[in-house]
Design an enzyme around this catalytic site. Structure first.
Site, PDB file in Angstrom:
ATOM      1  N   THR A 111       0.749  -1.379  -0.177  1.00 23.25           N
ATOM      2  CA  THR A 111       0.099   0.031   0.215  1.00 23.25           C
ATOM      3  C   THR A 111       0.908   1.363  -0.017  1.00 23.25           C
ATOM      4  O   THR A 111       1.692   1.480   0.871  1.00 23.25           O
ATOM      5  CB  THR A 111      -0.963   0.101   1.222  1.00 23.25           C
ATOM      6  OG1 THR A 111      -1.869  -1.070   1.232  1.00 23.25           O
ATOM      7  CG2 THR A 111      -1.757   1.120   1.299  1.00 23.25           C
ATOM      8  N   LYS A 186      -7.670   1.962  -3.181  1.00 24.85           N
ATOM      9  CA  LYS A 186      -7.346   1.542  -1.557  1.00 24.85           C
ATOM     10  C   LYS A 186      -7.497   2.468  -0.632  1.00 24.85           C
ATOM     11  O   LYS A 186      -8.187   2.375   0.383  1.00 24.85           O
ATOM     12  CB  LYS A 186      -5.812   0.773  -1.759  1.00 24.85           C
ATOM     13  CG  LYS A 186      -5.315   0.594  -0.349  1.00 24.85           C
ATOM     14  CD  LYS A 186      -5.790  -0.771   0.145  1.00 24.85           C
ATOM     15  CE  LYS A 186      -5.315  -0.957   1.593  1.00 24.85           C
ATOM     16  NZ  LYS A 186      -5.839  -1.879   2.153  1.00 24.85           N
ATOM     17  N   LYS A 261      -1.445   5.174   8.617  1.00 23.37           N
ATOM     18  CA  LYS A 261      -0.706   5.325   7.523  1.00 23.37           C
ATOM     19  C   LYS A 261      -1.770   5.570   6.129  1.00 23.37           C
ATOM     20  O   LYS A 261      -1.344   6.348   5.238  1.00 23.37           O
ATOM     21  CB  LYS A 261       0.044   3.805   7.279  1.00 23.37           C
ATOM     22  CG  LYS A 261       0.759   3.705   5.891  1.00 23.37           C
ATOM     23  CD  LYS A 261       1.310   2.593   5.627  1.00 23.37           C
ATOM     24  CE  LYS A 261       1.632   2.383   4.262  1.00 23.37           C
ATOM     25  NZ  LYS A 261       1.943   1.154   3.877  1.00 23.37           N
TER      26      LYS A 261
HETATM   27  P1  NAD Z   1       5.961  -6.275   7.290  1.00 26.81           P
HETATM   28  O1  NAD Z   1       6.405  -4.948   7.934  1.00 26.81           O
HETATM   29  O2  NAD Z   1       5.418  -7.126   7.977  1.00 26.81           O
HETATM   30  O3  NAD Z   1       6.296  -6.696   6.078  1.00 26.81           O
HETATM   31  C1  NAD Z   1       7.174  -5.867   5.165  1.00 26.81           C
HETATM   32  C2  NAD Z   1       8.326  -6.610   4.735  1.00 26.81           C
HETATM   33  O4  NAD Z   1       9.461  -5.964   3.758  1.00 26.81           O
HETATM   34  C3  NAD Z   1       9.436  -6.685   6.083  1.00 26.81           C
HETATM   35  O5  NAD Z   1       9.579  -8.117   6.258  1.00 26.81           O
HETATM   36  C4  NAD Z   1      10.656  -5.976   5.687  1.00 26.81           C
HETATM   37  O6  NAD Z   1      11.986  -6.454   6.363  1.00 26.81           O
HETATM   38  C5  NAD Z   1      10.641  -6.281   4.352  1.00 26.81           C
HETATM   39  N1  NAD Z   1      11.710  -5.189   3.648  1.00 26.81           N
HETATM   40  C6  NAD Z   1      11.656  -3.992   3.658  1.00 26.81           C
HETATM   41  N2  NAD Z   1      12.589  -3.257   2.735  1.00 26.81           N
HETATM   42  C7  NAD Z   1      12.814  -4.259   2.028  1.00 26.81           C
HETATM   43  C8  NAD Z   1      13.820  -4.442   0.982  1.00 26.81           C
HETATM   44  N3  NAD Z   1      14.415  -3.532   0.400  1.00 26.81           N
HETATM   45  N4  NAD Z   1      14.198  -5.601   0.380  1.00 26.81           N
HETATM   46  C9  NAD Z   1      13.432  -6.784   0.853  1.00 26.81           C
HETATM   47  N5  NAD Z   1      12.599  -6.783   2.027  1.00 26.81           N
HETATM   48  C10 NAD Z   1      12.431  -5.457   2.363  1.00 26.81           C
HETATM   49  O7  NAD Z   1       4.408  -5.514   6.601  1.00 26.81           O
HETATM   50  P2  NAD Z   1       3.156  -6.115   6.119  1.00 26.81           P
HETATM   51  O8  NAD Z   1       1.962  -6.326   7.083  1.00 26.81           O
HETATM   52  O9  NAD Z   1       3.320  -7.799   5.540  1.00 26.81           O
HETATM   53  O10 NAD Z   1       2.664  -4.946   4.956  1.00 26.81           O
HETATM   54  C11 NAD Z   1       3.185  -5.068   3.740  1.00 26.81           C
HETATM   55  C12 NAD Z   1       2.361  -3.990   2.778  1.00 26.81           C
HETATM   56  O11 NAD Z   1       0.873  -4.409   2.863  1.00 26.81           O
HETATM   57  C13 NAD Z   1       2.489  -2.701   3.654  1.00 26.81           C
HETATM   58  O12 NAD Z   1       2.375  -1.783   2.681  1.00 26.81           O
HETATM   59  C14 NAD Z   1       0.928  -2.628   4.348  1.00 26.81           C
HETATM   60  O13 NAD Z   1       0.274  -1.145   4.361  1.00 26.81           O
HETATM   61  C15 NAD Z   1       0.285  -3.276   3.095  1.00 26.81           C
HETATM   62  N6  NAD Z   1      -0.954  -4.000   3.932  1.00 26.81           N
HETATM   63  C16 NAD Z   1      -1.038  -4.598   5.407  1.00 26.81           C
HETATM   64  C17 NAD Z   1      -2.110  -5.122   5.921  1.00 26.81           C
HETATM   65  C18 NAD Z   1      -1.887  -5.840   7.074  1.00 26.81           C
HETATM   66  O14 NAD Z   1      -3.009  -6.103   7.773  1.00 26.81           O
HETATM   67  N7  NAD Z   1      -0.819  -6.209   7.648  1.00 26.81           N
HETATM   68  C19 NAD Z   1      -3.393  -5.169   5.047  1.00 26.81           C
HETATM   69  C20 NAD Z   1      -3.336  -4.537   3.758  1.00 26.81           C
HETATM   70  C21 NAD Z   1      -2.271  -4.087   3.326  1.00 26.81           C
END
Ligand code: NAD
Length: 314
Positions: A111, A186, A261
């Site tokens: 997102t 979104k 966010k």
């Molecule tokens: P998260 O923090 O659990 O996962 C993100 C991952 O990206 C981390 O493990 C981090 O180490 C990794 N990362 C960051 N920079 C990197 C790079 N350069 N190379 C490789 N890995 C890298 O977050 P999440 O909950 O999985 O969310 C991911 C996305 O999905 C976000 O944008 C969030 O807003 C969106 N989202 C989350 C939810 C939810 O309920 N968690 C729901 C809908 C959307």
């Protein structure tokens, strides 16, 4: 593969595809696992050792670097925290677009802000790749169960190529329009959600002051013009909807930090595009204050308790 962004022709259910999955966190880990379950070869990379371990247990093959994963892939999925992560990881001479074979399909499911999403598409096109922005709703539960909703922006061809893979991770796939339209949908949806959760919470607190039981207000509003998802699926007070986080002390669910966010993204977009979103701005201010008081990790519906405290102070 032609230069200029034509996607690979045969992807998805009946064709084994090599997929690089970058960002294997709370969402990316289970999403990558569903691609493995469907028989695809998934090469994964994340900066966090714990995320790598979790993905390995799901059958993801760990790559030494994101670039190494991408160099082998027909399709690249990114699931990263924010726009700056996506742009930094993909663009530039040491980025993923440069490392991939021309004609690779890039799916960004993070997102992120609409401007970064459009920059991502532009850079992908310049490098000769196809691309879609494909953010999700449905949370960690939906990622695990493969029932996410995908909101997709990109050309018809890129959408058509991405769709079979998205169907392995989600149950509703909506093509919202051109580049950035998935992110636009979104953040508009989540702005409605943030505003409506506050509206429902304020109504319950006002009802309490007026001597109305939660159940009575629920029974009326859930079948009247106040009906909405924040009330009937995610009711912020315990009781009327037993599955809502209110019944388990506001353990998320959807954390307040993530709601904040998305509200901030909506306000950035409102400012850039010149839209008037007074209630979106008010919701952003209220969630900012709620999160700042140590509630970032609580479910976003916990704002009802904070609103109740404020009411007691006045
Ligand atoms: P998260 O923090 O659990 O996962 C993100 C991952 O990206 C981390 O493990 C981090 O180490 C990794 N990362 C960051 N920079 C990197 C790079 N350069 N190379 C490789 N890995 C890298 O977050 P999440 O909950 O999985 O969310 C991911 C996305 O999905 C976000 O944008 C969030 O807003 C969106 N989202 C989350 C939810 C939810 O309920 N968690 C729901 C809908 C959307």
């Amino acid at each position: 593969m032609e230069k200029g962004g034509s996607p690979p022709a045969a992807l998805g259910r009946n064709h084994m595809t090599t997929i690089a999955f970058i960002g294997l966190g709370n969402m990316g880990g289970p999403m990558a696992g569903n691609l493995v379950k469907a028989g695809h070869s998934v090469l994964g990379f994340d900066l966090a050792p714990a995320a790598l371990e979790g993905a390995k247990a799901r059958g993801v093959v760990l790559a030494d670097s994101a670039r190494a994963a991408v160099a082998e892939a027909d399709v690249v999925v990114t699931m990263l925290p924010s726009g700056k992560h996506v742009v930094a990881a993909t663009s530039g001479s040491d980025g993923l677009f440069a490392a991939a074979r021309p004609g690779t399909l890039f799916i960004d499911s993070s997102t992120i802000d609409v401007a970064s999403a459009r920059a991502f598409h532009e850079a992908a096109k310049t490098a000769g790749h196809a691309s879609v922005d494909a953010p999700v709703s449905g949370g960690v539960g939906g990622a695990e169960a493969g029932t996410l909703t995908f909101m997709v922006g990109g050309t018809d061809d890129a959408f058509g190529a991405a769709r079979p893979l998205l169907e392995l991770m989600g149950k509703k796939i909506v093509h919202c329009g051109g580049a950035g339209s998935g992110q636009a949908a979104k953040i508009c949806n989540n702005m409605i959600l943030g505003i409506s959760m506050i509206a429902v919470s304020e109504a319950f607190v006002l009802g309490e002051k007026l001597g109305l039981s939660h159940q009575a207000l629920y029974d009326v509003a859930s079948t009247s013009s106040g009906q909405c998802w924040s009330l009937t699926t995610y009711c912020p007070v315990p009781g009327p909807v037993p599955t809502s986080p209110a019944n388990r002390n506001y353990v998320p669910g959807f954390a307040a930090a993530l709601m904040l966010k998305d509200l901030k993204l909506s306000q950035d977009a409102a400012e850039t595009s010149g839209a008037a979103t007074a209630l979106g701005a008010a919701a952003t201010a209220l969630y900012t204050a709620f999160a700042a008081e140590g509630n970032e990790g609580k479910d976003f519906s916990g704002i009802v308790e904070w609103i109740r405290t404020r009411a007691d102070e006045t």
